[in-house]
Design an enzyme around this catalytic site. Structure first.
Site, short mmCIF file in Angstrom:
data_model
loop_
_atom_site.label_atom_id
_atom_site.label_comp_id
_atom_site.label_asym_id
_atom_site.label_seq_id
_atom_site.Cartn_x
_atom_site.Cartn_y
_atom_site.Cartn_z
N GLU A 70 0.87 -1.17 0.00
CA GLU A 70 0.00 0.00 0.00
C GLU A 70 0.91 1.21 0.00
O GLU A 70 1.50 1.55 1.02
CB GLU A 70 -0.92 -0.04 1.22
N CYS A 101 -2.36 8.23 3.84
CA CYS A 101 -2.12 7.86 2.43
C CYS A 101 -3.36 8.12 1.58
O CYS A 101 -3.26 8.61 0.45
CB CYS A 101 -1.72 6.39 2.33
#
Length: 468
Positions: free
Chosen positions: A242, A276
């Site tokens: 990720e 993020c």
């Protein structure tokens, strides 16, 4: 036995370790011993030795143990939240430290309760074939500094649930939080099922290339993810990555600006922008552009920023000076281009801590660095658009695709726009929310592999077909 902040810190600090400082005050939180590659090798060997016995337990036994681990986290929730606030900088309240610790136990329970049974794929007169999911072995988990406890749980909960053991390397910036969390978890787990190793980049590189690590889970920058891909190649490790994002939000002209302003704000500024999948660039149709800017400015004025241990604050400092400098550089680029600073953009560099004020930037070009680069901090560029096809192209133009969002009073129209966006998740009238049963992952250079729910369990397993 009750857990206090002092007892928790005493269990994880070292007299001669590296100092970890509070990003709000620059005060020393504690010291942590950084470990060597040889110590990492020993930890991996112990995890390998413990894995077969852990996998041999019944599924219901592992579930029961993980539920008790969640209870232990809840029992230590307040000292864990205090340590997280001191080390990471995020406030206790709002969607921050207490929220993160509570999410750890809730996510662990949801993951433990998720079944992944075998299934019959063919059953006829000639063939009976079943698909089963087996543990992959030893999982190496490498975490970031922005949500250090929560993302550790995202990595290790499914790994342990499926019968793997795990070796965890936390970020060098927030090791105390992860060590404390794992200390609490290990008060319930069998020995060597979950082992933390604090180290620098050399230790991280060894973890991602070690022949006895079967799977690497990493959350962090695209650059580091690319290095992990290369270092894992010789041993053909399974990977879940990720990586970085630069999420776009698209506001259609039919919205009520005041109704969406609060959700827009938190979509961008959750964890003071250090997420993020936070919204990093906001495209607003010209018909509602000024109203949306005004509504966001009004909401921003109600959000106090300061030291996390002060109960009234909901925004905190940037976790480290390096990230502060990135945000400052990008906002300066916006100023130099003639963009309009609606609020913020003027940090007090003489004051202690890495505080960068909540910053809204209007009338900015799409090719400005603040738009084109991931700022990962409390500065939101707001870009005006007129043509829907053009703005979809702008949203898709970057080489990352973690998340995106569409904001509209017409859900069907919003879904049509969402289907055109190149992102792993597209939210409608919200941004960045995750759920333990909804798969999550990126496209393009935001990584690959899915986390959460059944797909997350599959990601830390190896499929096996029994045919006969």
């Amino acid at each position: 036995m009750s857990v206090t902040y002092d007892s928790l810190l005493a269990d994880i600090t070292a007299a001669d370790g590296r100092e970890i400082t509070d990003p709000a005050t620059d005060e020393v939180v504690g010291k942590v011993a950084f470990q060597s590659v040889d110590e990492l090798d020993d930890a991996i060997a112990r995890a390998r030795a413990a894995q077969s016995a852990w996998a041999a337990r019944s599924d219901s036994d592992r579930v029961d143990i993980l539920m008790k681990v969640a209870d232990a986290i809840d029992a230590a929730a307040e000292p864990l939240a205090e340590l997280l606030s001191r080390e990471q900088g995020k406030p206790l309240n709002g969607p921050n430290a207490r929220f993160e610790v509570g999410g750890c136990s809730a996510w662990l329970r949801a993951t433990a309760a998720t079944p992944l049974p075998g299934q019959t794929v063919v059953d006829d007169e000639e063939t009976h074939a079943e698909l089963h999911y087996r543990p992959v072995g030893v999982v190496g988990a490498i975490g970031p500094w922005n949500w250090p406890m929560m993302i550790t749980i995202w990595q290790v909960a499914p790994a342990l649930r499926m019968g793997n053991t795990a070796v965890v390397k936390p970020s060098e910036f927030t090791p105390l939080s992860v060590l404390a969390l794992i200390t609490v978890m290990n008060s319930v787990l069998p020995a060597d099922v979950l082992i933390p190793v604090v180290g620098d980049r050399e230790v991280g590189a060894r973890l991602s290339s070690h022949p006895d690590i079967d799977k690497v889970m990493f959350t962090g920058s695209t650059k580091t993810g690319q290095a992990i891909i290369k270092s894992s190649a010789d041993t053909i490790k399974r990977l879940t990555l990720e990586l970085g994002g630069n999420d776009a939000g698209i506001v259609l002209p039919d919205v009520d600006p005041k109704a969406i302003a609060q959700d827009l704000f938190w979509g961008a500024f959750i964890n003071t922008g250090q997420t993020c999948a936070a919204m990093k660039r906001l495209y607003v149709h010209t018909d509602v552009y000024d109203q949306v800017c005004d509504a966001l400015l009004e909401v921003a004025g109600t959000m106090p920023m300061g030291r996390g241990l002060e109960e009234e604050n909901v925004l905190g400092p940037l976790q480290n000076k390096q990230q502060f400098d990135i945000v400052a550089r990008l906002v300066e680029a916006a100023k130099e281009s003639g963009a309009k600073i609606l609020t913020g953009g003027d940090p007090d560099t003489a004051a202690p801590g890495n505080f960068y004020p909540t910053t809204l930037v209007a009338d900015i070009d799409n090719d400005n660095p603040l738009v084109a680069e991931e700022q990962f901090g409390p500065a939101l560029p707001i870009i005006r658009y007129t043509d829907l096809d053009e703005v979809v192209g702008l949203a898709n133009a970057l080489d990352v695709g973690l998340g995106a969002s569409v904001w509209s009073s017409d859900r069907d129209k919003a879904r049509d726009v969402a289907a055109r966006l190149e992102a792993g998740t597209v939210w409608i009238n919200k941004h960045g929310g995750v759920h333990p049963m909804i798969p999550f992952g990126g496209v393009k250079k935001s990584g690959y592999g899915l986390e959460f729910g059944v797909e997350g369990l599959k990601g830390v397993s190896v499929p096996q077909i029994i045919n006969g």
